[in-house]
Design a protein around this motif. Structure first.
Motif: not given
Length: 59
Positions: A2-20
């Motif tokens: 997941v590529v994002a400019c919002h850290k909360h989006d990246l935290q959610a993606a990371r919680a599902f095991g995705m790279r950020t």
């Protein structure tokens, strides 16, 4: 990844095991805003802007 400019989006993606990947957008909310654009150790990849993203990905 997941590529994002919002850290909360990246935290959610990371919680599902995705790279950020974080790409800051310092003017997203206007000149008076002060968004958190600092690199974080838990973010897998940090690119200065979207033009730098392919290079950061190794392309």
């Amino acid at each position: 990844m997941v590529v994002a400019c919002h850290k909360h989006d990246l935290q959610a993606a990371r919680a599902f095991g995705m790279r950020t990947a974080f790409v800051p957008r310092p003017l997203e909310f206007g000149r008076g805003a002060n968004p958190d654009i600092a690199p974080e150790p838990w973010i897998d990849l940090y690119a200065e802007d979207f033009l730098a993203l392919p290079h950061a990905l190794g392309a």
